[in-house]
Design a protein around this motif. Structure first.
Motif, PDB file in Angstrom:
ATOM      1  N   ILE A 104       0.843  -1.200   0.000  1.00  0.00           N
ATOM      2  CA  ILE A 104       0.000   0.000   0.000  1.00  0.00           C
ATOM      3  C   ILE A 104       0.876   1.246   0.000  1.00  0.00           C
ATOM      4  N   SER A 105       0.504   2.183  -0.840  1.00  0.00           N
ATOM      5  CA  SER A 105       1.100   3.516  -0.773  1.00  0.00           C
ATOM      6  C   SER A 105       0.106   4.418  -0.053  1.00  0.00           C
ATOM      7  N   ASN A 106       0.499   4.848   1.120  1.00  0.00           N
ATOM      8  CA  ASN A 106      -0.388   5.664   1.964  1.00  0.00           C
ATOM      9  C   ASN A 106      -0.404   7.102   1.426  1.00  0.00           C
ATOM     10  N   PRO A 107      -1.584   7.691   1.250  1.00  0.00           N
ATOM     11  CA  PRO A 107      -1.662   9.025   0.643  1.00  0.00           C
ATOM     12  C   PRO A 107      -0.965  10.107   1.469  1.00  0.00           C
ATOM     13  N   GLY A 108      -0.617  11.198   0.817  1.00  0.00           N
ATOM     14  CA  GLY A 108      -0.042  12.349   1.483  1.00  0.00           C
ATOM     15  C   GLY A 108      -1.075  13.073   2.334  1.00  0.00           C
ATOM     16  N   CYS A 109      -0.592  13.826   3.309  1.00  0.00           N
ATOM     17  CA  CYS A 109      -1.491  14.496   4.255  1.00  0.00           C
ATOM     18  C   CYS A 109      -2.356  15.536   3.551  1.00  0.00           C
ATOM     19  N   TYR A 110      -1.727  16.450   2.817  1.00  0.00           N
ATOM     20  CA  TYR A 110      -2.509  17.452   2.091  1.00  0.00           C
ATOM     21  C   TYR A 110      -3.454  16.783   1.102  1.00  0.00           C
ATOM     22  N   ALA A 111      -2.932  15.773   0.383  1.00  0.00           N
ATOM     23  CA  ALA A 111      -3.741  15.107  -0.640  1.00  0.00           C
ATOM     24  C   ALA A 111      -4.978  14.463  -0.025  1.00  0.00           C
ATOM     25  N   THR A 112      -4.817  13.841   1.142  1.00  0.00           N
ATOM     26  CA  THR A 112      -5.955  13.209   1.800  1.00  0.00           C
ATOM     27  C   THR A 112      -7.046  14.228   2.092  1.00  0.00           C
ATOM     28  N   SER A 113      -6.637  15.340   2.675  1.00  0.00           N
ATOM     29  CA  SER A 113      -7.623  16.364   3.027  1.00  0.00           C
ATOM     30  C   SER A 113      -8.290  16.948   1.786  1.00  0.00           C
ATOM     31  N   ALA A 114      -7.487  17.255   0.772  1.00  0.00           N
ATOM     32  CA  ALA A 114      -8.041  17.859  -0.445  1.00  0.00           C
ATOM     33  C   ALA A 114      -8.947  16.876  -1.181  1.00  0.00           C
ATOM     34  N   LEU A 115      -8.488  15.647  -1.324  1.00  0.00           N
ATOM     35  CA  LEU A 115      -9.229  14.673  -2.124  1.00  0.00           C
ATOM     36  C   LEU A 115     -10.544  14.274  -1.476  1.00  0.00           C
ATOM     37  N   LEU A 116     -10.536  14.035  -0.159  1.00  0.00           N
ATOM     38  CA  LEU A 116     -11.800  13.668   0.485  1.00  0.00           C
ATOM     39  C   LEU A 116     -12.810  14.812   0.365  1.00  0.00           C
ATOM     40  N   GLY A 117     -12.317  16.035   0.290  1.00  0.00           N
ATOM     41  CA  GLY A 117     -13.214  17.173   0.105  1.00  0.00           C
ATOM     42  C   GLY A 117     -13.714  17.330  -1.321  1.00  0.00           C
ATOM     43  N   LEU A 118     -12.991  16.788  -2.289  1.00  0.00           N
ATOM     44  CA  LEU A 118     -13.329  17.033  -3.697  1.00  0.00           C
ATOM     45  C   LEU A 118     -13.974  15.851  -4.416  1.00  0.00           C
ATOM     46  N   ILE A 119     -13.598  14.637  -4.052  1.00  0.00           N
ATOM     47  CA  ILE A 119     -13.960  13.477  -4.872  1.00  0.00           C
ATOM     48  C   ILE A 119     -15.462  13.351  -5.153  1.00  0.00           C
ATOM     49  N   PRO A 120     -16.327  13.426  -4.131  1.00  0.00           N
ATOM     50  CA  PRO A 120     -17.752  13.239  -4.470  1.00  0.00           C
ATOM     51  C   PRO A 120     -18.263  14.262  -5.482  1.00  0.00           C
ATOM     52  N   ALA A 121     -17.844  15.513  -5.345  1.00  0.00           N
ATOM     53  CA  ALA A 121     -18.323  16.547  -6.273  1.00  0.00           C
ATOM     54  C   ALA A 121     -17.756  16.348  -7.674  1.00  0.00           C
ATOM     55  N   VAL A 122     -16.481  15.959  -7.756  1.00  0.00           N
ATOM     56  CA  VAL A 122     -15.871  15.712  -9.064  1.00  0.00           C
ATOM     57  C   VAL A 122     -16.522  14.501  -9.730  1.00  0.00           C
ATOM     58  N   LYS A 123     -16.719  13.459  -8.957  1.00  0.00           N
ATOM     59  CA  LYS A 123     -17.316  12.232  -9.492  1.00  0.00           C
ATOM     60  C   LYS A 123     -18.732  12.499  -9.998  1.00  0.00           C
ATOM     61  N   ALA A 124     -19.471  13.329  -9.256  1.00  0.00           N
ATOM     62  CA  ALA A 124     -20.855  13.635  -9.650  1.00  0.00           C
ATOM     63  C   ALA A 124     -20.920  14.653 -10.787  1.00  0.00           C
ATOM     64  N   GLY A 125     -19.784  15.252 -11.128  1.00  0.00           N
ATOM     65  CA  GLY A 125     -19.790  16.265 -12.173  1.00  0.00           C
ATOM     66  C   GLY A 125     -20.480  17.553 -11.770  1.00  0.00           C
ATOM     67  N   TRP A 126     -20.488  17.822 -10.462  1.00  0.00           N
ATOM     68  CA  TRP A 126     -21.183  19.025  -9.971  1.00  0.00           C
ATOM     69  C   TRP A 126     -20.302  20.271 -10.010  1.00  0.00           C
ATOM     70  N   ILE A 127     -19.020  20.101 -10.163  1.00  0.00           N
ATOM     71  CA  ILE A 127     -18.154  21.282 -10.230  1.00  0.00           C
ATOM     72  C   ILE A 127     -17.303  21.230 -11.494  1.00  0.00           C
ATOM     73  N   ASP A 128     -16.916  22.408 -11.947  1.00  0.00           N
ATOM     74  CA  ASP A 128     -16.097  22.519 -13.158  1.00  0.00           C
ATOM     75  C   ASP A 128     -14.640  22.241 -12.772  1.00  0.00           C
ATOM     76  N   PRO A 129     -14.079  21.124 -13.247  1.00  0.00           N
ATOM     77  CA  PRO A 129     -12.737  20.723 -12.788  1.00  0.00           C
ATOM     78  C   PRO A 129     -11.658  21.749 -13.131  1.00  0.00           C
ATOM     79  N   SER A 130     -11.894  22.580 -14.146  1.00  0.00           N
ATOM     80  CA  SER A 130     -10.852  23.535 -14.524  1.00  0.00           C
ATOM     81  C   SER A 130     -10.807  24.735 -13.576  1.00  0.00           C
ATOM     82  N   THR A 131     -11.747  24.800 -12.630  1.00  0.00           N
ATOM     83  CA  THR A 131     -11.807  25.963 -11.726  1.00  0.00           C
ATOM     84  C   THR A 131     -11.360  25.647 -10.306  1.00  0.00           C
ATOM     85  N   ILE A 132     -10.855  24.443 -10.096  1.00  0.00           N
ATOM     86  CA  ILE A 132     -10.532  24.037  -8.716  1.00  0.00           C
ATOM     87  C   ILE A 132      -9.294  24.768  -8.187  1.00  0.00           C
TER      88      ILE A 132
END
Lengths: 349, 349, 349, 349
Positions: free
Chosen positions: A148-176
């Motif tokens: 296992i490669s354990n995620p980075g600290c910043y990446a964990t916080s950022a990704l858990l905050g973004l993934i559901p919205a990105v996956k659902a297509g609710w936000i414009d990825p070019s504006t993040i």
């Protein structure tokens, strides 16, 4: 309870390693059988960490693959960048499971690693083999894995905050845009003027603007979720505190989405995952509210005036951003409940 | 040296007021002749502020317009929102000059004030009369004026970081996102759980997301500079430190502009203004580097990947964000050099 | 595991109460069945304490003796001074066991209580009934008791540092000087200018010099140990940190005693008591080394030049100085191992 | 004002040196003509200290006696222990006045220096020549002197708190215990684990117990005042803050002396000395109340129960404990008012 996994920790004189000791002490199915330090082998573990006096009684082992293989079933690597790329293949070859807390196996492309880390990358074979252990997103991949490669600290916080919205297509990825802030323990235990108390205290500073090595990790993962390339603006700041990361993330909303809808979307995505707590409307999490714990808390603000959503996600960088998530990965690897040994309340105040 | 202005301070038991005392003590042309507190009149000034023991020896005066008019030429109002809207017209009518540190006269539209401050606005007549004292942008208006509205702390930091780029048309105004962070003194001296040490220490939190009353102040001023309506996304965070504000501001660059070009543009705009220091390429200012001083330091990062510029601007919220800028306004009003009594080095560490 | 004690917490909106919730969550034999707040009854527990979001799901109960008696076997009183003197007799009469974390039952003499607390004392009957729960010194008294008075935070730190030496007659009791320092959480959660972040941060101050209500508690207990009246000089200071107490205690040594001898004496006295850790020669404990844990760490320096010993003892004021020791008392009352649910490592860094 | 002294600063990359720059910038009779660093010669002064950007524009000079002699009239030595013992004689021989901020010339006995500093002492000749510049006690010796040894930070705080009582014979010198606490800047700017933010923050620790090199400095000076040998117990602690020292000093009172009497005694002793502020009865100074300033504030508590006085004295270690007192000494040497350039208010909050 019968089963007991024997765990070794390499690099136990940093903050990630010593936090693994604290957390594994409380894990019902794990016994620490070896703590390894290349620089201090032979010294008592509690000597450099007096808070462990009479709690951890052994001495630090040398870094010797055979020795580890004889004493442990699984190894946590809490080593600086560039060490585990060499070490992990050998440990795996010796039949050990490996959870790597460094950044050496997070990026799938050796070229991208070299560009951002300015180091020789690991081999493509092992980069492919490593499972990126962001448990709430890729937990299924972790089950049964050996590496296992354990995620980075910043990446964990950022990704858990973004993934559901990105996956659902609710936000414009070019504006993040991710405005990230971290406590000083994220810089590690090595001494430098940048972590001198008198320089950090009563000070708030930005560093590595547009250059932090977690940028490609975030983009690789968001790209995997979205099925398209994503580029983000990401700034890291140093907060005069020891633990905690907050990501304040901005993006343009596609269509009209209320705060309630975002909350529902995230609750649905993270259903059954105890370590992500979605906050009620109008409430935003603070870093202290997850301190010492494995939680990631998330809150939202939608601004109708500008059409943007502000997503606030917080973690304890040493726990959910390092040692805690590593143990969560261990739990998933072994088929245990992912919360085993980790379901304690944050320390407050 | 001959001339001496007699100054009164209303609201001297808050942090803005007490900082005015500290700074005016060192001003060569000003003598504090009255310090006024409605709540503590009659008490020794140094009683509530022991750091002023044997430095300031008088007692707090009552709030009495005639008394002030007899003792002073100019009044600093360091009062909570809603007080100076009533008080300023009376003081002006009594022939006093007024510098208002509260938000009551910053917004030109009473409707917008009411919407964001949730209070009864000042009259349109006096809103029109008040000169918005952002010295480096509107210093010409300040010269000779009798009634100054001193800018907000967040607004000062954000605007000094944005104005040259907005004026030059180098950034897309619809993409401006300001991620702001402040030390706790910005919340004032009133007690509440939100400023309890044990709640703030080792904690980083967001508050008033999309709702802070400095949003319309920033937008009004940027609109005035740009000649068009501008809306921004603005988030405020509380940093576990006493003094300091950083704004990390993001915007899409129009055309191709390098960091060097931004630095040149800003140096040109702020030429001759000692209190704005533009940092060399690759350097970003930290809040401690302006602590205790009237400087605003600015640094840049341009990201070619995303086409965005990141502008980092810092101030001491109590000095440049309040008392220092008020004295800078005083200097301009009186035709003195704007740096008079203010050109001291930051306190470091 | 069969047995489960039902516990109620009164005063759960202070730091002692909320720490009881954190610790009892992890206790294998206890279930929290009621959390009581006179001021916020009916509100969700997690509302005022967002760190408990999704961890503690109930609402705050009213303070009703019958209700508590129906729901709980034992009550923790984490109430301000003057409340439990009234409440404890009623709870005991209702058949409940009581652990009182306030100071109301620590002093055996109502006159002394009145003198130092400036409040009406509890009745002599109940003062006599209450067992002073300094576990490592009087643990035998605690076993089987129904009514425990939990020691004060400063008193715990000072007494654990002094008792073995006083008992052995190695120090001159008339020379004891205790210089105590505490983090801000010791002041409680009530708001005041004295706990305002901007007043406490970057500040070190003394308070209640010679007047702190823990003085008679320390003297009563040392007198009981020594069999003679003892008077001490005791100063309290506020440290800009959240958790932690250090007592730096000075006394003249009777005869010649080396640091090694002191270490041996203390190790012998505390043999079998896991929560007191005596440090090796030349090492002095720091508050962070016990933070978040129930440990009390002690170190020594003997100065041959002056014939004095310096004893340094540290605790986490919220754990060993309040909630942790209360649970340790619970364990002893119930005949469980005193470390049950409490044997976790300090949080570091 | 005509006269202008040319000053050089050696060792300007430490906290003492950079504070000299800040303070001398505001001194009306002094111009800094050379700033010297052996390690960074040739670099811009503001490079390592961005807070001085556009304030101090020169580059760091090499350490060259002739160069200094050509550029300056007086040299401040803000160098580590062991440097100025070599350097001062040479600078004096070149006709320069010298103010040494290091400990090399504070102890009159080379043997005692060697014992506590573990270094080769300066020659007896120059030890005899150096005037110990504790301005409020020995200011007369400073007037007209060419070579000043600036007192240690802890020593300054402890001595100003003790001297009047020792001189008056009001306390028993054999009972003096000094419990001292310092902010982290006192440890200097060199990096080490001991000043790592994550190790110091939320931590309170003791160090060098009975072994600090300021002990002989305090004892030598008290002995000189008392005309008899005095030994003290002295403990140093590290406070999680940047600036500030508090000494909490205990001693047995000889005879009966009230707090009012102590206050009168001290006010009389320090009459006309603006930088010592004796607080009214029942008030004790906090470190923040002198922060950034050259004040030493003192308060008292007399305990009739134990017959002891507690003396609380505070300074800013970087100002009154180093750079500020050095400039005060400069003022006295030159025959200027001792407050010249130093009479600014503390920075609060």
């Amino acid at each position: 309870m019968g089963y007991e996994l024997r765990a070794a920790i390499v690099g136990a004189t940093g903050y990630g390693g010593v936090e693994l000791i604290r957390l594994l002490q409380a894990h019902p199915y794990v016994r620490i059988t070896s703590v390894i330090s290349t620089s201090s082998a032979g010294a008592a573990i509690a000597e450099g960490f007096p808070h462990l006096h009479e709690i951890v009684v052994g001495v630090l082992d040398e870094l010797d693959i055979d020795l580890i293989a004889g004493k442990a079933d699984l190894v946590f690597l809490a080593t600086p960048a560039g060490v585990s790329s060499e070490l992990s293949p050998k440990l795996l070859a010796a039949g050990l499971k490996v959870i790597d807390l460094s950044g050496d196996f997070r990026l799938k492309s050796p070229e991208v690693y070299e560009q951002w880390y300015k180091r020789k990358p690991a081999s493509q074979e092992y980069l492919d083999l490593a499972v990126y252990g962001l448990c709430e997103a890729f937990g299924e991949d972790v089950r049964g894995a050996d590496f296992i490669s354990n995620p980075g600290c910043y990446a964990t916080s950022a990704l858990l905050g973004l993934i559901p919205a990105v996956k659902a297509g609710w936000i414009d990825p070019s504006t993040i845009i991710i405005d990230a802030k971290s406590g000083v323990s994220g810089a590690g235990r090595a001494v430098s003027l940048g972590v001198h108390y008198a320089e950090v205290n009563e000070n708030f500073s930005a560093y590595k603007v547009n250059k932090h090595q977690h940028i490609p990790e975030i983009e690789q993962t968001l790209g995997r979720i979205a099925g398209q390339e994503i580029m983000t603006t990401f700034t890291t700041h140093l907060v005069p505190m020891t633990r905690g990361i907050m990501c304040t993330t901005y993006a343009s909303v596609i269509g009209e989405r209320s705060e309630e809808q975002f909350i529902d979307l995230y609750k649905q995505y993270y259903e059954g995952r105890r370590f992500v707590r979605v906050r009620p409307q109008g409430k935003w999490p603070a870093t202290k509210e997850v301190s010492g714990s494995n939680f990631c808390d998330i809150g939202f603000a939608v601004d109708e005036r500008t059409g943007r959503v502000t997503i606030i996600s917080v973690i304890d960088n040493v726990v959910k951003g390092a040692a805690g998530q590593a143990i969560q990965n261990l739990n998933l690897m072994m088929g245990w409940d992912e919360t085993t040994g980790l379901l304690f309340a944050p320390v407050y105040p």
